[in-house]
Every structure is written in structure tokens, then in C-alpha cells.
Design a protein around this motif. Sequence first.
Motif, PDB file in Angstrom:
ATOM      1  N   ARG A 136       0.861  -1.197   0.000  1.00  0.00           N
ATOM      2  CA  ARG A 136       0.000   0.000   0.000  1.00  0.00           C
ATOM      3  C   ARG A 136       0.891   1.239   0.000  1.00  0.00           C
ATOM      4  N   TYR A 137       0.562   2.167  -0.893  1.00  0.00           N
ATOM      5  CA  TYR A 137       1.299   3.427  -0.994  1.00  0.00           C
ATOM      6  C   TYR A 137       0.315   4.566  -0.799  1.00  0.00           C
ATOM      7  N   THR A 138       0.480   5.320   0.287  1.00  0.00           N
ATOM      8  CA  THR A 138      -0.410   6.441   0.588  1.00  0.00           C
ATOM      9  C   THR A 138       0.424   7.649   0.973  1.00  0.00           C
ATOM     10  N   SER A 139      -0.200   8.807   0.976  1.00  0.00           N
ATOM     11  CA  SER A 139       0.512  10.025   1.351  1.00  0.00           C
ATOM     12  C   SER A 139      -0.479  11.032   1.927  1.00  0.00           C
ATOM     13  N   PRO A 140       0.032  11.970   2.737  1.00  0.00           N
ATOM     14  CA  PRO A 140       1.407  12.082   3.209  1.00  0.00           C
ATOM     15  C   PRO A 140       1.603  11.291   4.483  1.00  0.00           C
ATOM     16  N   HIS A 141       2.813  11.332   5.020  1.00  0.00           N
ATOM     17  CA  HIS A 141       3.033  10.738   6.321  1.00  0.00           C
ATOM     18  C   HIS A 141       2.857  11.810   7.388  1.00  0.00           C
ATOM     19  N   VAL A 142       2.741  11.366   8.610  1.00  0.00           N
ATOM     20  CA  VAL A 142       2.515  12.291   9.714  1.00  0.00           C
ATOM     21  C   VAL A 142       3.687  12.263  10.687  1.00  0.00           C
ATOM     22  N   GLN A 143       4.019  11.105  11.190  1.00  0.00           N
ATOM     23  CA  GLN A 143       5.063  11.000  12.198  1.00  0.00           C
ATOM     24  C   GLN A 143       6.303  10.263  11.712  1.00  0.00           C
ATOM     25  N   SER A 144       6.178   9.484  10.672  1.00  0.00           N
ATOM     26  CA  SER A 144       7.343   8.783  10.136  1.00  0.00           C
ATOM     27  C   SER A 144       7.166   8.612   8.639  1.00  0.00           C
ATOM     28  N   ILE A 145       8.214   8.906   7.917  1.00  0.00           N
ATOM     29  CA  ILE A 145       8.162   8.794   6.468  1.00  0.00           C
ATOM     30  C   ILE A 145       7.895   7.352   6.028  1.00  0.00           C
ATOM     31  N   THR A 146       8.237   6.388   6.883  1.00  0.00           N
ATOM     32  CA  THR A 146       8.035   4.990   6.526  1.00  0.00           C
ATOM     33  C   THR A 146       6.561   4.607   6.476  1.00  0.00           C
ATOM     34  N   GLU A 147       5.683   5.442   7.018  1.00  0.00           N
ATOM     35  CA  GLU A 147       4.242   5.171   6.962  1.00  0.00           C
ATOM     36  C   GLU A 147       3.731   5.105   5.525  1.00  0.00           C
ATOM     37  N   ARG A 148       4.410   5.759   4.612  1.00  0.00           N
ATOM     38  CA  ARG A 148       3.901   5.883   3.253  1.00  0.00           C
ATOM     39  C   ARG A 148       3.912   4.561   2.490  1.00  0.00           C
ATOM     40  N   ILE A 149       4.827   3.689   2.809  1.00  0.00           N
ATOM     41  CA  ILE A 149       4.971   2.429   2.079  1.00  0.00           C
ATOM     42  C   ILE A 149       4.720   1.292   3.053  1.00  0.00           C
ATOM     43  N   SER A 150       3.665   0.531   2.816  1.00  0.00           N
ATOM     44  CA  SER A 150       3.313  -0.573   3.704  1.00  0.00           C
ATOM     45  C   SER A 150       3.358  -1.899   2.961  1.00  0.00           C
ATOM     46  N   LEU A 151       3.777  -2.918   3.652  1.00  0.00           N
ATOM     47  CA  LEU A 151       3.773  -4.285   3.141  1.00  0.00           C
ATOM     48  C   LEU A 151       2.982  -5.151   4.114  1.00  0.00           C
ATOM     49  N   ASP A 152       2.003  -5.875   3.586  1.00  0.00           N
ATOM     50  CA  ASP A 152       1.168  -6.735   4.433  1.00  0.00           C
ATOM     51  C   ASP A 152       0.544  -5.969   5.590  1.00  0.00           C
ATOM     52  N   GLY A 153       0.147  -4.736   5.328  1.00  0.00           N
ATOM     53  CA  GLY A 153      -0.581  -3.968   6.321  1.00  0.00           C
ATOM     54  C   GLY A 153       0.263  -3.233   7.338  1.00  0.00           C
ATOM     55  N   SER A 154       1.581  -3.336   7.246  1.00  0.00           N
ATOM     56  CA  SER A 154       2.462  -2.669   8.205  1.00  0.00           C
ATOM     57  C   SER A 154       3.463  -1.783   7.481  1.00  0.00           C
ATOM     58  N   PRO A 155       3.770  -0.608   8.054  1.00  0.00           N
ATOM     59  CA  PRO A 155       4.774   0.262   7.431  1.00  0.00           C
ATOM     60  C   PRO A 155       6.099  -0.465   7.282  1.00  0.00           C
ATOM     61  N   MET A 156       6.824  -0.136   6.235  1.00  0.00           N
ATOM     62  CA  MET A 156       8.159  -0.711   6.051  1.00  0.00           C
ATOM     63  C   MET A 156       9.003  -0.429   7.282  1.00  0.00           C
ATOM     64  N   ASP A 157       9.769  -1.417   7.713  1.00  0.00           N
ATOM     65  CA  ASP A 157      10.661  -1.140   8.831  1.00  0.00           C
ATOM     66  C   ASP A 157      11.777  -0.214   8.350  1.00  0.00           C
ATOM     67  N   PRO A 158      12.351   0.573   9.248  1.00  0.00           N
ATOM     68  CA  PRO A 158      13.339   1.583   8.838  1.00  0.00           C
ATOM     69  C   PRO A 158      14.514   1.008   8.052  1.00  0.00           C
ATOM     70  N   GLU A 159      14.994  -0.154   8.478  1.00  0.00           N
ATOM     71  CA  GLU A 159      16.145  -0.749   7.783  1.00  0.00           C
ATOM     72  C   GLU A 159      15.810  -1.051   6.332  1.00  0.00           C
ATOM     73  N   ARG A 160      14.631  -1.578   6.093  1.00  0.00           N
ATOM     74  CA  ARG A 160      14.234  -1.908   4.721  1.00  0.00           C
ATOM     75  C   ARG A 160      13.982  -0.647   3.911  1.00  0.00           C
ATOM     76  N   PHE A 161      13.438   0.364   4.556  1.00  0.00           N
ATOM     77  CA  PHE A 161      13.202   1.643   3.883  1.00  0.00           C
ATOM     78  C   PHE A 161      14.531   2.239   3.428  1.00  0.00           C
ATOM     79  N   ILE A 162      15.508   2.244   4.325  1.00  0.00           N
ATOM     80  CA  ILE A 162      16.837   2.785   3.999  1.00  0.00           C
ATOM     81  C   ILE A 162      17.470   1.975   2.869  1.00  0.00           C
ATOM     82  N   GLU A 163      17.376   0.651   2.969  1.00  0.00           N
ATOM     83  CA  GLU A 163      17.956  -0.214   1.950  1.00  0.00           C
ATOM     84  C   GLU A 163      17.323   0.025   0.584  1.00  0.00           C
ATOM     85  N   THR A 164      15.997   0.198   0.568  1.00  0.00           N
ATOM     86  CA  THR A 164      15.312   0.451  -0.701  1.00  0.00           C
ATOM     87  C   THR A 164      15.778   1.759  -1.316  1.00  0.00           C
TER      88      THR A 164
END
Length: 507
Positions: A136-164
Motif C-alpha cells: 500500500r502506498y499512501t501520502s502524506p506521512h505524519v510521524q514517520s516517512i516509513t508510513e507511506r509504504i506498507s507491506l502486508d498492512g504494516s509500514p516498512m521497517d526503517p532498515e528496509r526503507f533505507i535499503e530500498t
Amino acid sequence: MSEPRPSDRHDASDSDDTFAEIVGEETQRDPDLAVIEAGSRTLRTTSGPVPGDEVPARPANPEVDKALRAVEQELAGRWGETKLEPSVSRIAALMDVLGEPQRAYPSIHITGTNGKTSTARMIESLLGAFDLRTGRYTSPHVQSITERISLDGSPMDPERFIETYQDIKPYVEMVDAQQPYRLSFFEVLTGMAYAAFADAPVDVAVVEVGMGGSWDATNVIDGSVAVVTPISLDHTDRLGATPGEIAGEKSGIIKQGATVILAQQPVDAAQVMLKKAVEVDATVAREGMEFGVVSREIAVGGQLLTLRGLGGEYEEIFLPLYGAHQAHNAAVALAAVEAFFGIGAERPGGLDIDTIRRAFASVRSPGRLEVVRSSPTVVLDAAHNPSGARATADGLSEAFGFSRLIGVVGASGDKDVRGLLEAFEPIFAEVVVTQNSSGRAMDADELAAVAVEVFGGDRVQVEPRLDDALEAAITLAEEEDEYAGAGVLVTGSVITVGEARLLLGRH
């Protein structure tokens, strides 16, 4: 304390379902809220336990947090979401060098003015309940930029976000060097989302447009289902001055042979959408015709619905969200998922009712009439235009028994602030006007001048600092009496809501 009105149709234990995460629908948020977190003074202690929060906080690992902040800083150096050059050429070039990751999975594409994120979350929940892996890709984020990209209903974890980000960064720089303008903040994030979904891999992507449709960066996908939530006036400087003109831009997500799920629309907007559907041989399902809300009643922690989908009626659906607008979002989401599975035109019968019930019961739409505190009750809602404000006012009046309601309003200067305030005037006893940390925030004194014209001087208080505004509103609510049923609504901008959430301890 004023609480949601009960119903004899649903167990009170479900009231906890309303306390969840938060997202918003307004504009890019500043990536670093450290000033707010460090500088806020403590507000009065909440009464009772604070519900759990699914919104990601800053990473606990200092090194990961440092790396995430570095990514945020690099992204913030690009064009923000309010500066646009209407073209998909840059994002198309990025997709090309990445190997067209957006074509590795089917997509459901969502546009409209209000309700996009709530609808996206419902669609995601329904698909997940049928054992599909979702992105799921939505915008904008509020408290964490990782909220924008979700996998299986949960925001991407920070490590995966950074890696991507690090994975696609060389390709982003390659495209930057070839284009007249560098890729924007939103374009890079869109590229990250599409790449992450392909890498997962997901079975289906649920994608919300950033703004408009035709030239929105998300519009390099070929959504087999195009969802159009209600269209009203917003971003009129970029999208058009009437619902029909805005619909012309938003209809750009309707692709050849797609199925269009059309929420209730102004007549001119509906005409534009139907015309576009004919042009590209798309099938249209209209709310109020092929699908819709059959009945709804208030329940503890939300509402109980009967929905008519493309494959028949679905009864006894508990939705842990408040307001008629969320019931209509649920009908749209259900029809979209039915269309994705081919229900209606291609195959008769509906989806499994028990699965549908479980999926809707688990839906969260943070920042939408979200209760974050009691005694007095404090509710957050990210309404930022008149249409959204009217829906919020109606939902609040219906679901809560407030004897007196104090508003805290901080808005963006490019919005219809007068229309927003006029929508809330009938339900606010008093309003505290303030401003958030965004550079787009309307000056508190300027907002107060408009508020005085709408409410009268005796009902308006000005507190430029948001923490002061919250303190003032809570004090005004408590003046009536602890048990008299006064409440506070914080609204006007997703940024205001997000910062209030941090100040009130919802990390």
C-alpha cells in the motif's frame, strides 16, 4: 467524560478498535520533529491507560535512526509535494531504468478529493483477509516517512526503507542527470514503493494518487481497478475550479478496459468520469446504483453496516470507524475488491461473508475521528477542506454526546480556511486557533482574523504555539465540569494533527 454513543448491537469491548495509528491527507510533513518533541511541555496527565499505537516511532537503534534521518534529509532537498511540474516523464524514466517494477503485480489505483487513504486501508485489509500479500502506498506521512509504504498492512521497517532508497539512489541520480528537472520528493518515494512491492513480492498493490491523476507520479501503473472517491474543491489552483474540471484531471487514472468504482459524485464530475470510461471501454460501477450502503447504525466503537456489493448483500458488518462518510468508503472498498476478484460481470455470487466481516472489523484509519485522550475527550481529525470538515462535523455529532466542544484549528494558508471554519462553526462552542511547524501553515493571527468573522470575537482564542493551544482548549473543556461531557477536536491539517499527537504522548 463524553464517549461514543452505545448500541445494543455490538459488544463494548470493540470500542478499543477505534484507537490506532494515524496518517493524513494534506501535504508533505517536515521529516524531523525533534524540536517539537524536545520543546513541548507536558500537558495534563491523561485519565486511564493510553491505547496502543501502531504508528512507527523513531528507530530505537541510534545508527538506524541516523541513517533514516540522512535519507529524510536527502529527500527533503528535492522539490516538495507542493511544487509540481505536471509530467510523468521523470517517473517513467526512473521506472524504465529500474526495469518497470510497477508491472510486476496488478494494482488498484485510487483518486478523489476526500477518503482516499481510508478507502485504501479498507481495500488493503480486505485483500489481506483473502490471503493476498499487499503493498500500500499512501501520502502524506505524519510521524514517520516509513508510513507511506506498507507491506502486508504494516509500514516498512526503517532498515528496509533505507535499503530500498540506497538500492534505487544510483538510478535516481542517473535520471536526474538526463532530465530538465530532478526527480521530486514524491517521485522518488513513488519509485521506492514500486520497487519495494516488486522486491517483496506483493500479489497486489493499492496505490493512492498524490494529487490529481493524469500527471500524478503514481500514474505509471495500469490499475485494473480505478477507484474514484468523492470529488470536491481542493487544490483548485492546480486541478480546476469546478468538480467537473477536477474530475477531468483525476479521470486520467482510468485505463483501457479497467473497472471503475465510482463513489457518489457531483453531477458534473460524474459526467466527466462516465465519458472517460466510455472512451477507454472501461466498466463502471456506481455507488447508489450497482453498489452502496443499505443500512447503518451506531455501535460502540464504530458502526454496524449492511452493504450491497457487486455480488449481493453483506449484512452485520462492524466497522470500527465513525461517520456516514466512512460507511460510504467501506461500500466503495468492498466493490473495488469484488471487481478485483471479478465479482459481478465475470462471476456471480459474492465474497465469503465471514472473511469480509473479519477484514472490516480490523480496519484502522488513523487521524479520522481518533480518540487520543479522555477526561476531557480529545479527538483528532485531519479534515483540511470544507467537504472533509462537514463530514467530520456530522460524524462527530452523530457518534459522540459532547455537551460542549472546543476546537483547535491549525490550517495551511493555501486551503479554503473560511469554508473550513464555517463547516465547524455550528458544533464549536469556542475555537482556539494556532499554527503548526510547516512552512505552509497559515499565521495564527491571520487565521484568527478569519475565525472572528465566522465565530465572533468572544468565541475565538489565539495561541500561536500548538502546545499552548492544546492546553488552552483542554482548560476550556474542563471549565464546564469533569463529568459534564465537554470535548476537544484538533483539526485543520494533517500536520497539526500529527504534531498534536506527539504532544499528547502518542508516539
